[in-house]
Design a protein around this motif. Structure first.
Motif, short mmCIF file in Angstrom:
data_model
loop_
_atom_site.label_atom_id
_atom_site.label_comp_id
_atom_site.label_asym_id
_atom_site.label_seq_id
_atom_site.Cartn_x
_atom_site.Cartn_y
_atom_site.Cartn_z
N THR A 73 0.96 -1.23 -0.09
CA THR A 73 -0.01 0.12 -0.10
C THR A 73 0.94 1.42 0.09
O THR A 73 0.38 2.45 -0.24
N GLN A 77 2.91 2.76 -7.26
CA GLN A 77 2.29 1.91 -8.34
C GLN A 77 2.27 2.70 -9.61
O GLN A 77 1.43 3.81 -9.78
N SER A 82 3.11 -4.20 -13.30
CA SER A 82 2.22 -5.02 -12.45
C SER A 82 3.25 -5.29 -11.39
O SER A 82 4.46 -5.64 -11.21
N ILE A 97 -5.92 -9.27 -1.48
CA ILE A 97 -6.89 -8.58 -2.17
C ILE A 97 -7.48 -7.29 -1.44
O ILE A 97 -7.55 -6.18 -1.87
N GLY A 100 -5.23 -4.30 -1.77
CA GLY A 100 -5.36 -3.86 -3.29
C GLY A 100 -4.61 -4.57 -4.25
O GLY A 100 -4.25 -4.05 -5.51
N ALA A 101 -4.14 -5.63 -3.93
CA ALA A 101 -3.40 -6.61 -5.05
C ALA A 101 -4.33 -6.84 -6.19
O ALA A 101 -5.36 -7.23 -6.24
N LYS A 102 -3.63 -6.62 -7.39
CA LYS A 102 -4.49 -7.15 -8.74
C LYS A 102 -3.93 -8.08 -9.28
O LYS A 102 -4.45 -8.75 -10.36
N GLU A 103 -2.64 -8.74 -8.79
CA GLU A 103 -2.13 -9.96 -9.43
C GLU A 103 -1.49 -10.70 -8.29
O GLU A 103 -0.85 -10.24 -7.41
N LYS A 140 -13.06 -12.29 -7.66
CA LYS A 140 -12.64 -10.83 -7.47
C LYS A 140 -11.69 -10.12 -8.56
O LYS A 140 -11.25 -9.09 -8.44
N ASN A 141 -11.67 -10.80 -9.74
CA ASN A 141 -11.30 -10.48 -10.84
C ASN A 141 -9.64 -10.06 -10.57
O ASN A 141 -9.02 -9.07 -11.22
N VAL A 142 -9.03 -11.04 -9.99
CA VAL A 142 -7.61 -10.86 -9.63
C VAL A 142 -6.92 -11.89 -10.62
O VAL A 142 -7.19 -13.09 -10.54
N GLN A 143 -5.92 -11.48 -11.17
CA GLN A 143 -4.96 -12.40 -12.14
C GLN A 143 -4.28 -13.16 -11.32
O GLN A 143 -3.61 -12.86 -10.37
#
Length: 316
Positions: A73, A77, A82, A97, A100-103, A140-143
């Motif tokens: 956090t 970024q 990524s 998640i 705030g992780a996206k991958e 959760k739409n996380v790669q």
């Protein structure tokens, strides 16, 4: 062999920098969060497009990563980069998640014994845990990026079956991993062993679905990367200053140094998009913070040459 020539494959290379996570997680001294954050921010300015930031694991098992949320956090970024994090289980994924992780990266090993030593579960149990993580990640739409450890050799079982690695790769891809990183965790691989493994793995998916993650225990990391390039692999994991190792793999040295990989690739006509000069300065900086010389041979040599040049100029 399912080899591709240089002429028929792209010369664009993606480097996944794993130093801030895989490189620092086994350091005995506690690394201040501010240093980790500054390291990632510095790496964000050299042309990298993927920087593994941290790991959402139990502080009991990996104390070095207890500040995962603070690190993720607090870093700056950039939209073109990524910042994947490691999440070994559902609790880790939920925490990632929430931060705030996206991958997220998940992992298993191509060895029953290594799985039990590393995650306290069998290979099948590990795959079941991965599926649960994948299901929530999709929701959760996380790669998700998959890691397979011990793809050519295990410290407890010896040589690993290439067909087993291929089978695990297919299962992870079918679950929804967008890419699989094939890890020579203890660095026993040779170009011959890597070739046999890739011969099987590339039967289940094309080369652009795979990355290669090498360790330099026997000095074979760069040779193994060259072999992988012949097979069309264009994504490689590496660690700034050669930081890292594995506590569950006795005798394992660090990851291959990002500086050495980039130096070799640039000299061979490949394009990484990375500023090698700036990368070397960062490797020198983090090594000083850790109180030891850089583990990068190219970094050490080029820094020494630069200092000599400065000394010569000072004499004029």
């Amino acid at each position: 062999m399912i080899q591709r020539s240089f002429a028929s494959a792209s010369n664009k290379i993606k480097i996944v920098e794993v130093g801030p996570r895989d490189g620092l997680q086994n350091e005995k001294q506690v690394i201040p969060s501010e240093v980790k954050i500054e390291l990632i921010n510095k790496l964000s300015n050299v042309g990298l497009t993927a920087i593994e930031a941290t790991s959402f694991v139990s502080p009991k098992w990996v104390p070095q990563m207890a500040d995962a949320r603070q690190v993720l956090t607090s870093i700056t970024q950039k939209p073109n980069i990524s910042y994947p994090v490691l999440a070994p289980n559902l609790k880790g994924l939920e925490a990632a998640i929430d931060a705030g992780a996206k991958e997220v990266a998940i992992f298993c090993a191509a060895s029953e014994t290594f799985n039990k030593k590393n995650t306290n579960c069998t290979l099948e149990e590990s795959m079941e845990r991965v599926k649960a993580i994948m299901d929530l990640a999709r929701e959760k739409n996380v790669q998700i990026r998959g890691y397979i450890s011990c793809v050519v050799g295990c410290p407890y079982e010896g040589p690993v079956s290439p067909k087993l690695v291929a089978d695990i790769s297919k299962r992870l891809l079918d679950m929804g991993c967008y890419e699989i990183s094939l890890g020579d965790t203890i660095g026993v691989g040779t170009p011959g062993a890597i070739a046999k493994m890739l011969d099987e793995v590339l039967k289940v998916a094309p080369a652009d679905k795979f990355a290669v993650h090498t360790h330099d225990t026997y000095g074979q990391a760069l040779a193994n990367i060259l072999c992988s390039l012949d097979y069309g692999i264009r994504t490689f994991d590496s660690s700034i200053a050669g930081l890292g190792g594995c506590p569950y793999a006795p005798g394992a040295k660090g990851n291959v140094a990002t500086e050495d990989v980039v130096y070799m690739l640039h000299g061979s006509g490949y394009d990484t998009g990375i500023d090698l000069k700036e990368l070397i300065h960062i490797g020198d900086w983090i090594s000083q913070k850790l109180g030891r010389p850089t583990g990068s041979r190219a970094g050490s040599a080029l820094m020494l040459a630069a200092r000599r040049q400065q000394q010569e100029k000072a004499k004029l």
